[in-house]
Motif scaffolding. Structure first.
Motif, PDB file in Angstrom:
ATOM      1  N   LEU A  91      53.494  33.291  53.440  1.00 40.72           N
ATOM      2  CA  LEU A  91      54.295  32.561  52.455  1.00 40.72           C
ATOM      3  C   LEU A  91      53.857  32.822  51.014  1.00 40.72           C
ATOM      4  N   PRO A  92      52.569  32.706  50.701  1.00 41.46           N
ATOM      5  CA  PRO A  92      52.166  33.016  49.319  1.00 41.46           C
ATOM      6  C   PRO A  92      52.418  34.476  48.938  1.00 41.46           C
ATOM      7  N   ILE A  93      52.278  35.383  49.912  1.00 42.01           N
ATOM      8  CA  ILE A  93      52.512  36.805  49.626  1.00 42.01           C
ATOM      9  C   ILE A  93      53.963  37.038  49.231  1.00 42.01           C
ATOM     10  N   PHE A  94      54.890  36.519  50.036  1.00 45.17           N
ATOM     11  CA  PHE A  94      56.312  36.728  49.734  1.00 45.17           C
ATOM     12  C   PHE A  94      56.730  35.962  48.474  1.00 45.17           C
ATOM     13  N   GLY A  95      56.075  34.819  48.214  1.00 41.86           N
ATOM     14  CA  GLY A  95      56.371  34.095  46.987  1.00 41.86           C
ATOM     15  C   GLY A  95      55.994  34.900  45.757  1.00 41.86           C
ATOM     16  N   SER A  96      54.776  35.457  45.763  1.00 44.85           N
ATOM     17  CA  SER A  96      54.318  36.256  44.618  1.00 44.85           C
ATOM     18  C   SER A  96      55.108  37.549  44.485  1.00 44.85           C
ATOM     19  N   LEU A  97      55.415  38.184  45.627  1.00 43.92           N
ATOM     20  CA  LEU A  97      56.203  39.426  45.581  1.00 43.92           C
ATOM     21  C   LEU A  97      57.585  39.184  44.990  1.00 43.92           C
ATOM     22  N   SER A  98      58.218  38.094  45.400  1.00 42.58           N
ATOM     23  CA  SER A  98      59.574  37.839  44.899  1.00 42.58           C
ATOM     24  C   SER A  98      59.557  37.481  43.419  1.00 42.58           C
ATOM     25  N   ASP A  99      58.469  36.869  42.935  1.00 52.00           N
ATOM     26  CA  ASP A  99      58.346  36.611  41.499  1.00 52.00           C
ATOM     27  C   ASP A  99      58.435  37.908  40.693  1.00 52.00           C
ATOM     28  N   LYS A 100      57.878  38.983  41.264  1.00 51.77           N
ATOM     29  CA  LYS A 100      57.770  40.256  40.543  1.00 51.77           C
ATOM     30  C   LYS A 100      58.899  41.236  40.866  1.00 51.77           C
ATOM     31  N   THR A 101      59.769  40.874  41.781  1.00 50.10           N
ATOM     32  CA  THR A 101      60.834  41.779  42.221  1.00 50.10           C
ATOM     33  C   THR A 101      62.010  41.770  41.239  1.00 50.10           C
ATOM     34  N   LYS A 102      62.572  42.921  41.004  1.00 55.83           N
ATOM     35  CA  LYS A 102      63.784  43.040  40.187  1.00 55.83           C
ATOM     36  C   LYS A 102      64.747  43.986  40.902  1.00 55.83           C
ATOM     37  N   THR A 103      65.921  43.472  41.263  1.00 54.66           N
ATOM     38  CA  THR A 103      66.947  44.296  41.910  1.00 54.66           C
ATOM     39  C   THR A 103      68.306  43.891  41.348  1.00 54.66           C
ATOM     40  N   PRO A 104      69.340  44.677  41.579  1.00 54.70           N
ATOM     41  CA  PRO A 104      70.696  44.323  41.113  1.00 54.70           C
ATOM     42  C   PRO A 104      71.225  43.019  41.709  1.00 54.70           C
ATOM     43  N   ILE A 105      70.670  42.586  42.859  1.00 55.78           N
ATOM     44  CA  ILE A 105      71.147  41.340  43.470  1.00 55.78           C
ATOM     45  C   ILE A 105      70.157  40.188  43.255  1.00 55.78           C
ATOM     46  N   TYR A 412      53.740  25.628  50.267  1.00 56.09           N
ATOM     47  CA  TYR A 412      53.846  25.952  51.686  1.00 56.09           C
ATOM     48  C   TYR A 412      52.518  26.346  52.298  1.00 56.09           C
ATOM     49  N   ALA A 413      51.575  26.826  51.489  1.00 55.42           N
ATOM     50  CA  ALA A 413      50.242  27.096  52.017  1.00 55.42           C
ATOM     51  C   ALA A 413      49.590  25.799  52.480  1.00 55.42           C
ATOM     52  N   ALA A 414      49.754  24.736  51.696  1.00 54.81           N
ATOM     53  CA  ALA A 414      49.203  23.431  52.082  1.00 54.81           C
ATOM     54  C   ALA A 414      49.877  22.907  53.349  1.00 54.81           C
ATOM     55  N   SER A 415      51.212  23.011  53.400  1.00 56.18           N
ATOM     56  CA  SER A 415      51.921  22.488  54.568  1.00 56.18           C
ATOM     57  C   SER A 415      51.639  23.322  55.815  1.00 56.18           C
ATOM     58  N   MET A 416      51.604  24.651  55.657  1.00 60.12           N
ATOM     59  CA  MET A 416      51.396  25.507  56.819  1.00 60.12           C
ATOM     60  C   MET A 416      49.953  25.481  57.313  1.00 60.12           C
ATOM     61  N   SER A 417      48.995  25.312  56.406  1.00 59.65           N
ATOM     62  CA  SER A 417      47.607  25.181  56.861  1.00 59.65           C
ATOM     63  C   SER A 417      47.459  23.893  57.674  1.00 59.65           C
ATOM     64  N   ALA A 418      48.150  22.839  57.236  1.00 56.79           N
ATOM     65  CA  ALA A 418      48.144  21.597  58.008  1.00 56.79           C
ATOM     66  C   ALA A 418      48.771  21.811  59.386  1.00 56.79           C
ATOM     67  N   GLN A 419      49.863  22.546  59.404  1.00 51.88           N
ATOM     68  CA  GLN A 419      50.563  22.796  60.664  1.00 51.88           C
ATOM     69  C   GLN A 419      49.846  23.820  61.533  1.00 51.88           C
ATOM     70  N   THR A 420      48.876  24.524  60.965  1.00 50.85           N
ATOM     71  CA  THR A 420      48.018  25.406  61.753  1.00 50.85           C
ATOM     72  C   THR A 420      46.936  24.591  62.458  1.00 50.85           C
ATOM     73  N   VAL A 421      46.386  23.630  61.747  1.00 48.46           N
ATOM     74  CA  VAL A 421      45.274  22.836  62.278  1.00 48.46           C
ATOM     75  C   VAL A 421      45.743  21.771  63.254  1.00 48.46           C
ATOM     76  N   THR A 422      46.820  21.088  62.916  1.00 46.09           N
ATOM     77  CA  THR A 422      47.159  19.853  63.636  1.00 46.09           C
ATOM     78  C   THR A 422      47.573  20.049  65.100  1.00 46.09           C
ATOM     79  N   PRO A 423      48.319  21.104  65.487  1.00 49.00           N
ATOM     80  CA  PRO A 423      48.637  21.225  66.916  1.00 49.00           C
ATOM     81  C   PRO A 423      47.398  21.429  67.780  1.00 49.00           C
TER      82      PRO A 423
END
Length: 479
Positions: A91-105, A412-423
């Motif tokens: 999630l953090p990877i795709f968040g940072s990548l999309s911040d830097k992405t530039k495309t026609p769409i 989402y890192a906070a939420s997903m780390s929680a969802q990694t630990v809790t199950p």
């Protein structure tokens, strides 16, 4: 050219039509997660019971060996946690990548389209592999779906704050969450008519479990197409530049945020406090979400459709919460709106601790779900709606215009780390306690801690006063 969202007197308005269209992204997300969370833990319980004990979960239950089913929950938790661990990284990877992405769409749309397509193709293979008792194939398909949904999820969620001024994001978040709950509700209705419990305990008809996954995939693709056809990222970024700058000046932050400057200590403390509380409430909420299907089937002795009915009741209450949370936050601030929601949910879960299985039975031989549990779900749904509605805007409030995807990743890192630990943690609790009542007790403790952390450590900073447009003009339209 689109009509500006600014007004001559310098006010801001929320374009409800455009915000609802952005909500189609969340429609697809919650539709998939509702199907995934409702079916997959029970699939895993059944398939691991067969592998470890030579009997499926229905046979173990019929033989009175509930301990074996509870023991399996630990492994179910590990598999569900591995998926969330991948999400924590991606999630953090795709968040940072999309911040830097530039495309026609646009910068978010490529990730949304690719993620949706691959996840939609892979999703129906999960029940197919389960039906054929193929553990490896099922888990691989779950991993593929999770990976590409992470590619989709962060950019899709970041799209709203990209084109919504900061003071309006709580109301906008309510709208996109309502759209998401329509997706979740659709999946829930499928669960009422296509009963997983019938597949587990009676005839193993593949289409009972395959149809929800196929329908979810089709609707995901349609929702992504609607989003792509109606939201033109690059065009909107140019048209809304002045309003976004005004939103920055009116933001509810302790220190002013500059695009290329590091976070101040005060803003960083605020961010860490919010994320810590978020971690704890997702620990509590995801525990309920992961295990409620098994709790209803194996502890309450009810049909799986009862879980779907619970979800609908909670969803309706959530819609009410999302609809009014932004207005409540305008009056008392986002902090106290979230603290109120957490307190309400703690009360609901305390009540759940005392709900016992019913002795009354339905016509098809299942135990009736106690009526009090429906009240619990309504209270819980309303309370957590207040929490979720205001928490994400509080996090991205602290971002600059260039780091929205990155801060969405933090959320989402906070939420997903929680969802990694809790199950895994709750699975171990089940294994040691051997009682299903551990579920509401576990969640109540964590949610109480979350409420304490949030209330004590997060400051209540209200947005600077602005004149919002009201009436018909607030509906807005893109010409």
């Amino acid at each position: 050219m689109a009509k500006s969202t600014g007004t001559p007197n310098g006010g801001l308005r929320l374009n409800y039509k455009r915000t609802a269209l952005i909500g189609f992204a969340f429609f697809g997300i919650l539709l998939l997660w509702q199907v995934y969370d409702s079916w997959c833990p029970t699939f895993l319980t059944d398939i691991f019971a067969q592998a470890m004990h030579g009997m499926n979960s229905a046979q173990l239950k019929a033989s009175g060996n509930m301990d074996a089913i509870l023991e399996v929950q630990w492994i179910v938790g590990i598999v569900m946690a591995c998926d969330n661990l991948a999400a924590l990284i991606l999630l953090p990877i795709f968040g940072s990548l999309s911040d830097k992405t530039k495309t026609p769409i646009g910068k978010r749309m490529p990730y949304i389209l690719v993620g949706t397509l691959v996840a939609a193709v892979a999703f129906p293979f999960i029940p197919l592999f389960y039906h054929n008792n193929n553990i490896v194939g099922m888990i691989i398909m779950m991993a593929i779906v999770l990976m590409f949904m992470m590619m989709y999820r962060n950019p899709a969620v970041a799209l709203m704050p990209d084109i919504t001024p900061k003071p309006l994001r709580a109301k906008a978040n309510g709208i996109i969450n309502i759209m998401g709950y329509f997706g979740g509700a659709f999946a829930t209705v499928l669960g009422i008519f296509l009963k997983l419990s019938d597949y587990i305990t009676k005839e193993r008809n593949l289409w009972v479990i395959e149809l929800p996954f196929i329908i979810a995939s089709i609707l995901m693709v349609i929702s992504a197409f609607v989003l792509f056809a109606t939201i033109k990222e690059n065009k909107l970024h140019e048209e809304l530049k002045d309003e976004m700058e005004l939103g920055e000046r009116l933001a509810a932050v302790e220190d002013k945020i500059e695009d290329d400057a590091p976070m101040t200590k005060a803003n960083k403390r605020m961010l860490l406090a919010i994320l810590a509380a978020e971690f704890l409430w997702f620990m509590a909420d995801n525990a309920i979400g992961t295990y409620i299907g098994n709790y209803v089937i194996y502890h309450m002795g009810s049909a799986s459709s009862a879980t779907s009915t619970l979800t609908i009741v909670g969803g309706l209450a959530s819609v009410i919460g999302f609809a009014i949370a932004g207005f409540i936050a305008d009056k008392i601030g986002r902090k106290w709106t979230i603290s109120t929601g957490l307190s309400i949910t703690v009360i609901a879960l305390l009540i759940m601790c005392f709900v016992a299985p019913s002795s009354a039975q339905t016509a098809d031989g299942y135990n009736k779900l106690p009526s009090l549990l429906f009240a619990v779900w309504a209270i819980k749904g309303f309370g957590m709606a207040l929490v979720h509605n205001c928490s994400f805007p509080m996090v991205v409030e602290l971002s600059s215009s260039k780091t929205i995807g990155k801060f969405t990743g933090f959320y989402y890192a906070a939420s997903m780390s929680a969802q990694t630990v809790t199950p895994v943690l709750l699975g171990l609790v089940f294994r040691l306690s051997r009682v299903w009542e551990a579920l509401p007790i576990y969640s109540t403790i964590l949610l109480t801690l979350s409420c304490a952390v949030f209330t004590l450590l997060v400051k209540n900073i209200k947005a600077k006063k602005l004149q919002n447009v009201k009436g018909l003009e607030a509906l807005g339209a893109d010409d």
